[in-house]
Design a protein around this motif. Structure first.
Motif, PDB file in Angstrom:
ATOM      1  N   LEU A  45       0.833  -1.196   0.000  1.00  0.00           N
ATOM      2  CA  LEU A  45       0.000   0.000   0.000  1.00  0.00           C
ATOM      3  C   LEU A  45       0.869   1.248   0.000  1.00  0.00           C
ATOM      4  O   LEU A  45       1.832   1.345   0.767  1.00  0.00           O
ATOM      5  N   VAL A  47       0.707   5.037   0.874  1.00  0.00           N
ATOM      6  CA  VAL A  47      -0.073   6.029   1.592  1.00  0.00           C
ATOM      7  C   VAL A  47       0.788   7.263   1.783  1.00  0.00           C
ATOM      8  O   VAL A  47       1.970   7.160   2.133  1.00  0.00           O
ATOM      9  N   ARG A 126      -4.207   4.107  -7.269  1.00  0.00           N
ATOM     10  CA  ARG A 126      -3.488   4.688  -6.137  1.00  0.00           C
ATOM     11  C   ARG A 126      -2.095   4.093  -5.974  1.00  0.00           C
ATOM     12  O   ARG A 126      -1.425   4.349  -4.990  1.00  0.00           O
ATOM     13  N   ASN A 128      -1.392   1.106  -5.325  1.00  0.00           N
ATOM     14  CA  ASN A 128      -1.375  -0.073  -4.469  1.00  0.00           C
ATOM     15  C   ASN A 128      -1.301  -1.312  -5.356  1.00  0.00           C
ATOM     16  O   ASN A 128      -1.829  -1.311  -6.473  1.00  0.00           O
ATOM     17  N   CYS A 165      -7.120  -4.362   0.517  1.00  0.00           N
ATOM     18  CA  CYS A 165      -6.800  -2.930   0.548  1.00  0.00           C
ATOM     19  C   CYS A 165      -7.829  -2.178   1.374  1.00  0.00           C
ATOM     20  O   CYS A 165      -7.481  -1.307   2.189  1.00  0.00           O
ATOM     21  N   LYS A 166      -9.079  -2.494   1.179  1.00  0.00           N
ATOM     22  CA  LYS A 166     -10.134  -1.841   1.944  1.00  0.00           C
ATOM     23  C   LYS A 166      -9.970  -2.097   3.435  1.00  0.00           C
ATOM     24  O   LYS A 166     -10.112  -1.186   4.263  1.00  0.00           O
ATOM     25  N   HIS A 168      -7.145  -2.935   5.176  1.00  0.00           N
ATOM     26  CA  HIS A 168      -5.967  -2.313   5.767  1.00  0.00           C
ATOM     27  C   HIS A 168      -6.044  -0.787   5.722  1.00  0.00           C
ATOM     28  O   HIS A 168      -5.575  -0.113   6.656  1.00  0.00           O
ATOM     29  N   LEU A 169      -6.612  -0.215   4.670  1.00  0.00           N
ATOM     30  CA  LEU A 169      -6.738   1.239   4.594  1.00  0.00           C
ATOM     31  C   LEU A 169      -7.748   1.759   5.611  1.00  0.00           C
ATOM     32  O   LEU A 169      -7.624   2.886   6.098  1.00  0.00           O
ATOM     33  N   LEU A 172      -5.941   2.504   8.690  1.00  0.00           N
ATOM     34  CA  LEU A 172      -5.159   3.732   8.609  1.00  0.00           C
ATOM     35  C   LEU A 172      -6.035   4.969   8.731  1.00  0.00           C
ATOM     36  O   LEU A 172      -5.657   5.962   9.342  1.00  0.00           O
ATOM     37  N   SER A 173      -7.220   4.912   8.122  1.00  0.00           N
ATOM     38  CA  SER A 173      -8.100   6.085   8.118  1.00  0.00           C
ATOM     39  C   SER A 173      -8.640   6.402   9.497  1.00  0.00           C
ATOM     40  O   SER A 173      -9.173   7.491   9.728  1.00  0.00           O
ATOM     41  N   TYR A 233      -0.969  13.733   2.100  1.00  0.00           N
ATOM     42  CA  TYR A 233      -1.446  13.266   3.397  1.00  0.00           C
ATOM     43  C   TYR A 233      -2.718  14.012   3.805  1.00  0.00           C
ATOM     44  O   TYR A 233      -3.700  13.409   4.256  1.00  0.00           O
ATOM     45  N   TYR A 236      -5.610  12.941   1.729  1.00  0.00           N
ATOM     46  CA  TYR A 236      -6.109  11.642   2.185  1.00  0.00           C
ATOM     47  C   TYR A 236      -7.087  11.815   3.351  1.00  0.00           C
ATOM     48  O   TYR A 236      -8.085  11.106   3.456  1.00  0.00           O
TER      49      TYR A 236
END
Length: 250
Positions: A45, A47, A126, A128, A165-166, A168-169, A172-173, A233, A236
């Motif tokens: 990923l 980011v 993105r 990824n 991806c959904k 793990h992201l 992060l979000s 960043y 995001y």
């Protein structure tokens, strides 16, 4: 040889999953129907303001998955290197793992045998990426088998990529957005528009040194090394879409 059959219930069960362990559990019967013993998935990923984040999941060993990430095996994994610039299936041959004997030896300790199989990758907008490996202990994969089952493996790779991806992201979000002052937010938003510190200073009637001071604070608070990384960043976290509130701020 007839095309391997995937039952609709198997596909529905896979599509209903979101946790990595459950995704691997429900993907295993699908690759088994293709004549494969196991699968493993490497997700990378990208980011903003972070080094690429690597996650590894397999249908065989959670201990292997953790070790793969902890010891940075992605840097010596030839399947990842082969798939880095291409989304075409990459069949394995006798020479593929010649320079990755340590990777193969450690994998064998966890019951994983990179013997016969192939790799499939997917890359999104993105940047990824996911590499899916399907493999077995016996019987080399021939070209006819690759053609016959390639579309199914590609579909599986896309499905796992989207779900992982959904997953793990989403983690992060949940991290808090940086706490910028009103002035810092105003300066960085104007820089996003004008892409020049001098133009920002002129537009906001500020000195260039003041603009650079605020932009330095933004980089520090976002953990970014460059202003562009800080912008990514903030984008995001959805901060660049919010117009600065009235008032001078701090």
């Amino acid at each position: 040889m007839p095309m391997p059959r995937w039952e609709p219930e198997q596909i529905e069960q896979l599509l209903a999953q979101s946790e990595p362990q459950q995704l691997m559990l429900h993907a295993q019967p699908l690759v088994g129907a293709l004549g494969m013993d196991a699968l493993c998935v490497t997700v990378r990923l990208h980011v903003a303001a972070h080094e690429p984040l690597v996650h590894h999941h397999s249908s065989v060993s959670a201990a292997w998955d953790k070790r793969y990430v902890a010891e940075h095996f992605i840097n010596i994994d030839p399947t990842v290197a082969k798939c880095h610039q291409s989304c075409m299936p990459q069949p394995w041959d006798d020479d593929l793992f010649n320079e990755a004997t340590h990777l193969r030896e450690v994998a064998a300790e966890h019951g994983i045998d990179f013997a016969h199989g192939w790799s499939q990758s997917v890359h999104d907008h993105r940047h990824n990426s996911t590499v899916l490996n399907v493999f077995r202990r016996q019987r080399r994969v021939d070209i006819s088998e690759l053609y016959e089952n390639g579309a199914r493996v590609m579909w599986l790779c896309h499905t796992l990529h989207n779900a992982l991806c959904k997953h793990h992201l989403a983690k992060l979000s949940s991290t808090p957005a940086p706490n910028l002052s009103l002035r810092e937010l105003q300066v960085i938003q104007k820089y996003d528009e004008l892409t020049s510190a001098k133009l920002v200073a002129k537009a906001l009637s500020m000195s260039l040194s003041t603009v650079n001071f605020h932009m330095g604070n933004v980089r520090r608070k976002t953990g970014a090394k460059t202003t562009m990384s800080a912008l990514n960043y903030l984008r995001y976290h959805g901060l660049l879409e919010q117009p600065p509130r009235s008032g001078k701020g701090l």
